[in-house]
Design a protein around this motif. Structure first.
Motif, PDB file in Angstrom:
ATOM      1  N   PRO A   1       0.813  -1.219   0.000  1.00 34.71           N
ATOM      2  CA  PRO A   1       0.000   0.000   0.000  1.00 34.71           C
ATOM      3  C   PRO A   1       0.848   1.273   0.000  1.00 34.71           C
ATOM      4  CG  PRO A   1      -0.837  -1.579   1.599  1.00 34.71           C
ATOM      5  CD  PRO A   1       0.491  -2.102   1.137  1.00 34.71           C
ATOM      6  N   PRO A   2       0.397   2.320  -0.688  1.00 38.29           N
ATOM      7  CA  PRO A   2       1.154   3.575  -0.739  1.00 38.29           C
ATOM      8  C   PRO A   2       1.489   4.145   0.637  1.00 38.29           C
ATOM      9  CG  PRO A   2      -0.601   3.587  -2.381  1.00 38.29           C
ATOM     10  CD  PRO A   2      -0.803   2.364  -1.554  1.00 38.29           C
ATOM     11  N   TYR A   3       0.578   4.023   1.608  1.00 37.35           N
ATOM     12  CA  TYR A   3       0.855   4.602   2.925  1.00 37.35           C
ATOM     13  C   TYR A   3       2.010   3.885   3.619  1.00 37.35           C
ATOM     14  CZ  TYR A   3      -1.250   0.819   5.730  1.00 37.35           C
ATOM     15  OH  TYR A   3      -1.517  -0.372   6.352  1.00 37.35           O
ATOM     16  N   VAL A   4       2.231   2.611   3.273  1.00 36.56           N
ATOM     17  CA  VAL A   4       3.357   1.869   3.859  1.00 36.56           C
ATOM     18  C   VAL A   4       4.680   2.467   3.381  1.00 36.56           C
ATOM     19  CG1 VAL A   4       4.559  -0.354   3.909  1.00 36.56           C
ATOM     20  CG2 VAL A   4       2.068  -0.264   4.166  1.00 36.56           C
ATOM     21  N   TRP A   5       4.762   2.766   2.078  1.00 37.74           N
ATOM     22  CA  TRP A   5       5.977   3.393   1.554  1.00 37.74           C
ATOM     23  C   TRP A   5       6.220   4.747   2.220  1.00 37.74           C
ATOM     24  CZ3 TRP A   5       9.020   0.325  -0.984  1.00 37.74           C
ATOM     25  CH2 TRP A   5       8.494  -0.720  -1.771  1.00 37.74           C
ATOM     26  N   LYS A   6       5.138   5.507   2.396  1.00 39.71           N
ATOM     27  CA  LYS A   6       5.273   6.840   2.983  1.00 39.71           C
ATOM     28  C   LYS A   6       5.656   6.766   4.452  1.00 39.71           C
ATOM     29  CE  LYS A   6       2.758  11.187   3.684  1.00 39.71           C
ATOM     30  NZ  LYS A   6       1.464  11.902   3.479  1.00 39.71           N
ATOM     31  N   ASP A   7       4.984   5.887   5.218  1.00 42.43           N
ATOM     32  CA  ASP A   7       5.222   5.819   6.664  1.00 42.43           C
ATOM     33  C   ASP A   7       6.568   5.195   7.017  1.00 42.43           C
ATOM     34  OD1 ASP A   7       2.746   6.922   6.922  1.00 42.43           O
ATOM     35  OD2 ASP A   7       1.754   5.126   7.697  1.00 42.43           O
ATOM     36  N   TYR A   8       6.987   4.169   6.252  1.00 35.34           N
ATOM     37  CA  TYR A   8       8.184   3.420   6.632  1.00 35.34           C
ATOM     38  C   TYR A   8       9.430   3.772   5.816  1.00 35.34           C
ATOM     39  CZ  TYR A   8       5.274   0.392   9.519  1.00 35.34           C
ATOM     40  OH  TYR A   8       4.425  -0.105  10.486  1.00 35.34           O
ATOM     41  N   ALA A   9       9.231   4.245   4.575  1.00 31.57           N
ATOM     42  CA  ALA A   9      10.384   4.552   3.732  1.00 31.57           C
ATOM     43  C   ALA A   9      10.461   6.021   3.351  1.00 31.57           C
ATOM     44  CB  ALA A   9      10.351   3.695   2.460  1.00 31.57           C
TER      45      ALA A   9
END
Length: 238
Positions: free
Chosen positions: A218-226
């Motif tokens: 999910p896009p929010y995973v990339w934003k939150d973690y990376a």
């Protein structure tokens, strides 16, 4: 007519020489196969690069000895930097009579570069140490709502919340349909592997699977973690 045991020495030598020659021919044919495959795909080819054996820490790396990396393909797959290669290592055992045996373990490895570094996550098939047996010995994995998925795969994550964020229902559906290899997120690398030597068609299939895994995060995973948004990035090249 008595058989002279001394004759076994030259016979064994001839047999060993024949095996060596056949292995040499097979290795030469495999190098030619992958060199041609690399040219077709617009990739680079190297017969060997053992330095790659030290780049990643998890399965199937950092175990045994005599680490070898051969038939290295590198370039871009669907705009994302990739590398694929034959990997092998050796283990040794000694029986009760003191006879030492060496076993060579072979793997086909494919790696995609991710848009950013993510926490460690590994997805493999459940084996003899899966399920309840694994939990007894302290090797429990993450559990999900799908019993079929839980029976089929083991998911290990340093961050449980991250693991559940990545392995969504759509990701589980993808893996149940074609999760034929183990894979792991290690920093900004997505590594896929399976036992045995892979062929060009398998390299393409496995890279395609890893690319689909990336697309399912999910896009929010990339934003939150990376701290990145892959939707805003253009095609990437090595």
């Amino acid at each position: 007519m008595d058989f002279n045991p001394v004759l076994l020495v030259p016979i064994a030598f001839v047999v060993a020489l024949g095996v060596f020659y056949l292995n040499h021919l097979a290795a030469k044919k495999r190098r030619e196969l992958f060199a041609g495959f690399a040219a077709q795909q617009g990739w680079s080819y190297q017969p060997a690069d053992d330095s790659l054996a030290h780049r990643w820490a998890g399965t199937p790396f950092r175990t045994g000895d005599n680490w070898r990396v051969k038939n290295v393909l590198s370039g871009a797959f669907d705009g994302r930097p990739m590398v694929a290669f034959d990997y092998s290592y050796q283990t040794h055992s000694t029986n009760s009579k003191g006879r030492r045996t060496t076993t060579t373990h072979k793997f086909g490895v494919v790696v995609l570069q991710l848009p950013g570094a993510l926490p460690h996550l590994e997805v493999t098939h459940e084996g003899i140490f899966g399920g309840a047996v694994a939990n007894v010995f302290g090797f429990g994995d993450l559990e999900f709502e799908s019993d079929q998925f839980n029976r089929t795969f083991r998911v290990k994550a340093d961050d449980e919340r991250f693991g559940h964020a990545v392995v969504t229902p759509r990701m589980m559906e993808l893996l149940l349909a074609r999760g034929e290899i183990g894979w792991r997120i290690e920093g900004n690398s997505l590594i896929g592997w399976d036992q045995g030597a892979h062929e060009p068609a398998e390299v393409m299939n496995r890279l395609s699977l890893l690319q689909q895994v990336v697309a399912q995060v999910p896009p929010y995973v990339w934003k939150d973690y990376a701290g990145v948004d892959p939707r805003l990035q253009g095609p990437r090249h090595p």
